[in-house]
Design a protein around this motif. Structure first.
Motif, mmCIF file in Angstrom:
data_model
loop_
_atom_site.group_PDB
_atom_site.id
_atom_site.type_symbol
_atom_site.label_atom_id
_atom_site.label_comp_id
_atom_site.label_asym_id
_atom_site.label_seq_id
_atom_site.Cartn_x
_atom_site.Cartn_y
_atom_site.Cartn_z
ATOM 1 N N ARG A 318 12.438 27.212 13.282
ATOM 2 C CA ARG A 318 13.815 27.286 12.775
ATOM 3 C C ARG A 318 13.909 26.730 11.357
ATOM 4 N NH1 ARG A 318 15.856 25.398 16.866
ATOM 5 N NH2 ARG A 318 16.685 27.274 17.852
ATOM 6 N N ASP A 319 13.267 25.571 11.121
ATOM 7 C CA ASP A 319 13.337 24.970 9.791
ATOM 8 C C ASP A 319 12.655 25.847 8.746
ATOM 9 O OD1 ASP A 319 14.649 22.886 10.945
ATOM 10 O OD2 ASP A 319 12.934 21.503 10.929
ATOM 11 N N THR A 320 11.542 26.448 9.124
ATOM 12 C CA THR A 320 10.838 27.329 8.180
ATOM 13 C C THR A 320 11.677 28.558 7.856
ATOM 14 O OG1 THR A 320 8.728 26.601 9.141
ATOM 15 C CG2 THR A 320 8.677 28.555 7.742
ATOM 16 N N LEU A 321 12.311 29.115 8.859
ATOM 17 C CA LEU A 321 13.153 30.297 8.632
ATOM 18 C C LEU A 321 14.332 29.956 7.726
ATOM 19 C CD1 LEU A 321 13.694 33.290 9.367
ATOM 20 C CD2 LEU A 321 15.051 32.454 11.306
ATOM 21 N N LEU A 322 14.948 28.779 7.949
ATOM 22 C CA LEU A 322 16.129 28.404 7.160
ATOM 23 C C LEU A 322 15.785 28.143 5.694
ATOM 24 C CD1 LEU A 322 18.039 26.103 9.685
ATOM 25 C CD2 LEU A 322 18.617 28.434 8.972
ATOM 26 N N MET A 323 14.525 27.897 5.391
ATOM 27 C CA MET A 323 14.139 27.704 3.994
ATOM 28 C C MET A 323 14.398 28.955 3.168
ATOM 29 S SD MET A 323 10.566 25.552 4.390
ATOM 30 C CE MET A 323 10.265 25.559 2.639
ATOM 31 N N PHE A 324 14.501 30.111 3.832
ATOM 32 C CA PHE A 324 14.713 31.373 3.122
ATOM 33 C C PHE A 324 16.170 31.826 3.160
ATOM 34 C CE2 PHE A 324 10.264 31.258 4.285
ATOM 35 C CZ PHE A 324 9.643 31.644 3.113
ATOM 36 N N ALA A 325 17.044 30.935 3.658
ATOM 37 C CA ALA A 325 18.464 31.302 3.726
ATOM 38 C C ALA A 325 19.042 31.650 2.360
ATOM 39 C CB ALA A 325 19.261 30.174 4.389
ATOM 40 N N PRO A 326 18.760 30.878 1.270
ATOM 41 C CA PRO A 326 19.329 31.255 -0.033
ATOM 42 C C PRO A 326 18.891 32.642 -0.493
ATOM 43 C CG PRO A 326 18.541 28.989 -0.078
ATOM 44 C CD PRO A 326 18.053 29.578 1.201
ATOM 45 N N GLN A 327 17.607 32.955 -0.342
ATOM 46 C CA GLN A 327 17.127 34.273 -0.754
ATOM 47 C C GLN A 327 17.754 35.375 0.086
ATOM 48 O OE1 GLN A 327 15.315 31.476 -0.266
ATOM 49 N NE2 GLN A 327 13.209 31.715 -1.073
ATOM 50 N N ALA A 328 17.868 35.123 1.413
ATOM 51 C CA ALA A 328 18.450 36.133 2.290
ATOM 52 C C ALA A 328 19.928 36.355 1.974
ATOM 53 C CB ALA A 328 18.268 35.719 3.749
ATOM 54 N N ASP A 329 20.648 35.249 1.731
ATOM 55 C CA ASP A 329 22.070 35.379 1.382
ATOM 56 C C ASP A 329 22.240 36.149 0.078
ATOM 57 O OD1 ASP A 329 22.750 34.004 3.633
ATOM 58 O OD2 ASP A 329 22.981 32.064 2.630
ATOM 59 N N ALA A 330 21.371 35.877 -0.897
ATOM 60 C CA ALA A 330 21.481 36.567 -2.179
ATOM 61 C C ALA A 330 21.257 38.066 -2.030
ATOM 62 C CB ALA A 330 20.477 35.979 -3.161
ATOM 63 N N LYS A 331 20.459 38.478 -1.065
ATOM 64 C CA LYS A 331 20.177 39.904 -0.879
ATOM 65 C C LYS A 331 21.079 40.539 0.176
ATOM 66 C CE LYS A 331 15.877 41.254 -1.185
ATOM 67 N NZ LYS A 331 14.434 41.456 -0.976
ATOM 68 N N GLY A 332 21.866 39.703 0.850
ATOM 69 C CA GLY A 332 22.769 40.232 1.864
ATOM 70 C C GLY A 332 22.080 40.665 3.143
ATOM 71 N N ILE A 333 20.952 40.038 3.470
ATOM 72 C CA ILE A 333 20.255 40.372 4.718
ATOM 73 C C ILE A 333 20.409 39.220 5.704
ATOM 74 C CG2 ILE A 333 18.588 41.881 3.565
ATOM 75 C CD1 ILE A 333 16.548 39.659 3.698
ATOM 76 N N GLU A 334 20.261 39.532 6.980
ATOM 77 C CA GLU A 334 20.482 38.560 8.054
ATOM 78 C C GLU A 334 19.169 37.943 8.486
ATOM 79 O OE1 GLU A 334 21.981 38.594 12.733
ATOM 80 O OE2 GLU A 334 22.225 40.375 11.455
ATOM 81 N N LEU A 335 19.185 36.615 8.733
ATOM 82 C CA LEU A 335 18.050 35.917 9.314
ATOM 83 C C LEU A 335 18.361 35.624 10.768
ATOM 84 C CD1 LEU A 335 17.013 33.328 6.548
ATOM 85 C CD2 LEU A 335 16.042 35.588 6.996
ATOM 86 N N ASP A 336 17.443 35.939 11.641
ATOM 87 C CA ASP A 336 17.693 35.806 13.080
ATOM 88 C C ASP A 336 16.511 35.110 13.730
ATOM 89 O OD1 ASP A 336 18.804 36.064 15.567
ATOM 90 O OD2 ASP A 336 18.061 38.098 15.874
ATOM 91 N N PHE A 337 16.795 34.210 14.691
ATOM 92 C CA PHE A 337 15.752 33.516 15.431
ATOM 93 C C PHE A 337 16.002 33.694 16.917
ATOM 94 C CE2 PHE A 337 14.302 29.481 17.510
ATOM 95 C CZ PHE A 337 12.948 29.735 17.405
ATOM 96 N N ALA A 338 14.952 34.067 17.654
ATOM 97 C CA ALA A 338 15.103 34.300 19.094
ATOM 98 C C ALA A 338 13.818 33.910 19.802
ATOM 99 C CB ALA A 338 15.425 35.767 19.367
ATOM 100 N N THR A 339 13.938 33.533 21.077
ATOM 101 C CA THR A 339 12.760 33.243 21.897
ATOM 102 C C THR A 339 12.756 34.178 23.089
ATOM 103 O OG1 THR A 339 13.964 31.554 23.164
ATOM 104 C CG2 THR A 339 12.745 30.823 21.211
#
Length: 611
Positions: A318-339
């Motif tokens: 989760r922490d590793t994925l959230l590190m890319f939140a700024p880049q994802a927000d800037a491009k308008g794409i969604e970050l999703d985590f699931a198990t």
């Protein structure tokens, strides 16, 4: 006689003309002349000839004749013997042919062949001895050991003695030795002796075949020289990479260290915090590129160390994925985590290496996805202790050719990728190598226009829970209370950062700006632990450590930690006598762990306990 000639014995015997008709034409004339001389002069005769039977078969015969004479000496009859010698003739021909072939081979062979009798020396030697400047008659009668280089005679005599006794060759012996050319130079040969024993088992003769292997030995020496040169070049590369690591990571240590301290300040306004965050991200990106190059070099040399420790898989992902939140927000794409199922509270994995792989996979997914989403999905198979992570994106996907190039070194999916997206082209190659080093692998499924799915599989047993480190808790702020530390580093920034980061945990930090100043302080200022820079102008870290350990004083036995950017070199530094390692850029939690471990003498993850 009839049987030899192949005729019916019931028939009357033929006359002389009939007999001569049975012989080969060339031999018939010779026999007729001998018979005529015998009848006319009473001379005996002897002839080896060929007869041709009714079936056309040729046979070899030996005819011997003498004359029966009356009182006056006149010949009354011829008396003799007639023997079929076909088998003997053919055997003799085969023997002569074999002898001729053997003689040809010996004369044409480049190998030196000799027959040696223990008491008489060389009894025969092949004409190929002229290659060594000799004629056969010069060597026959001499002892072969006289040709051998003095330094090689002991080996030859030891091998010969063992073989005479029916024993295996002595350990360390060799069939190679040097023999003297007539012009005085030495030629390296390889021998293959065969012992000939008599009925009593005693060796009566040695047949030896010597082959010139001088060219092979010179090639082997040339290869050794080339190997040494390659190893020297590799060492130069290693030294260069180490120097580059030190020179590049030193300013990065300052950038990341001070931005970390700035981010922790509560009085930063939103804009300033944003700027500092951008600086941190840029510094991390630069550090990632440097690490790619250095990690690749270490992977090539097989020097990467895997350090598994109890790690929360959910937090790590989760922490590793959230590190890319700024880049994802800037491009308008969604970050999703699931198990897929429930993940264990902790797995025994190397969190840093795993995070490095995930940063590469997620970073690529975000980089190449312009719309849609990037999903991080995980599952754990307790029966096989298998940890599976999928990174799915809705990017452009790849064709077969691109997929085949993807994990190659310095390669990206197309030529424009480097210019448009950046990167070293090493990330995925390193990621796969790291996954394999941790007992796993990385797979890929991708179709053009359908996105890509990277599958990371690791071998990871479940272990007890691994709580997070929180530098802001009251317990954490006192983890180093009363610990007296001496930081020996020629770089002012590194010393200031060590003080700024470690003093909030309660440490009492003293500084030395050179090796000589550090040794002077060590001799008179008692401390509990020393952080020692590995690379300094006057003396390097191992030399300073040796001086500390060999000089009586208050700090002769205190723990000394390597303070270095070579975070993968822990095993080497431990072998040099260091008690642990604090890496640059300095990470607070890891630094506190290393210091407490060195002081307590055992690793107990004390600083990781959340309060």
């Amino acid at each position: 006689i009839y049987r030899i000639h192949g005729y019916d014995p019931t028939l009357p015997p033929p006359d002389l003309a009939g007999v001569l008709a049975m012989y080969h034409p060339d031999d018939a004339a010779a026999l007729a002349d001998l018979v005529q001389r015998a009848v006319s002069h009473g001379e005996p005769y002897s002839l080896n000839a060929r007869i041709i039977g009714p079936d056309g078969e040729t046979r070899h015969v030996a005819a011997r004749g003498t004359c029966d004479q009356d009182e006056t000496g006149a010949v009354r009859s011829l008396v003799g013997t007639f023997v079929d010698v076909t088998d003997l003739k053919l055997a003799d021909e085969r023997l002569r042919a074999n002898e001729a072939r053997l003689k040809f081979l010996m004369e044409q062979s480049a190998d030196l062949i000799m027959r040696v009798e223990p008491a008489r020396g060389i009894t025969w030697i092949s004409p190929s001895c002229h290659v060594y400047g000799y004629q056969p008659e010069e060597l026959v009668g001499t002892f072969d050991i006289e040709l051998v280089h003095p330094d090689d005679r002991a080996n030859i005599q030891a091998v010969r003695a063992a073989r005479f006794a029916g024993l295996p060759d002595p350990p360390g012996s060799t069939r190679e030795h040097r023999i003297r050319h007539k012009d005085g130079r030495w030629i390296c040969v390889e021998g293959n002796p065969t012992l000939i024993r008599g009925e009593d088992g005693e060796v009566i003769e040695i047949v030896n075949v010597l082959r010139d292997v001088t060219a092979q030995r010179e090639m082997a020496r040339a290869l050794e020289v080339a190997r040494d040169a390659a190893e020297a070049a590799a060492q130069v590369q290693t030294d260069f990479m180490a120097n580059m690591s030190h020179e590049i990571r030193t300013p990065l240590t300052a950038i990341l260290g001070y931005t970390h301290l700035l981010v922790e300040r509560p009085d930063l306004d939103i804009a300033a915090r944003t700027y500092v965050t951008r600086l941190t991200q840029a510094g991390q990106a630069l550090l990632s590129i440097v690490n790619d190059i250095l990690d690749f070099s270490k992977l090539e040399a097989g020097e990467v160390v895997i350090a598994p420790k109890p790690t929360s898989p959910s937090s790590l992902l989760r922490d590793t994925l959230l590190m890319f939140a700024p880049q994802a927000d800037a491009k308008g794409i969604e970050l999703d985590f699931a198990t897929v199922g429930e993940l264990p509270s902790a797995l025994l994995i190397d969190p840093n290496k795993t995070r490095q792989i995930l940063l590469n996979l997620i970073g690529n997914a975000v980089k190449f996805t312009d719309r849609g989403r990037v999903r991080l999905k995980a599952d754990y198979d307790p029966a096989n202790c298998q940890f599976d992570v999928w990174v799915e994106d809705t990017g452009p996907g790849m064709n077969r050719e691109q997929r085949e190039r993807l994990f190659k070194r310095f390669s990206q999916v197309d030529g424009s990728s480097t210019r448009h997206h950046g990167g070293t082209g090493l990330g995925l190659a390193i990621s796969r190598a790291l996954a394999e080093a941790m007992g796993g692998d990385i797979g890929l499924t991708s179709r053009v226009g359908r996105g890509s799915i990277f599958h990371l599989r690791l071998s990871a047993p479940a272990v007890a829970e691994a709580p997070e480190f929180d530098a802001g808790t009251s317990r954490a702020r006192h983890l180093l209370d009363g610990v007296r530390m001496l930081v020996i580093d020629d770089n002012l920034v590194n010393r200031e950062l060590a003080r700024a980061i470690l003093e909030p945990f309660g440490a009492e930090v003293s500084e030395a700006r050179s090796s000589l100043e550090g040794l002077a302080m060590v001799s008179g200022l008692p401390v509990d632990v020393i952080l020692l820079d590995i690379r300094m102008p006057d003396m390097d870290g191992p030399e300073i450590l040796a001086a500390i350990r060999s000089t009586e004083g208050p700090n002769q036995t205190v723990p000394v930690l390597a303070f270095t950017a070579e975070s993968e070199a822990l095993s080497r530094h431990l072998a040099q006598g260091f008690d642990g390692l604090v890496s640059k850029p300095l990470v607070p939690g890891d630094a506190v762990d290393a210091i407490r471990t060195a002081i307590l003498g055992e690793f107990a993850e004390v600083s990781r306990v959340a309060v």
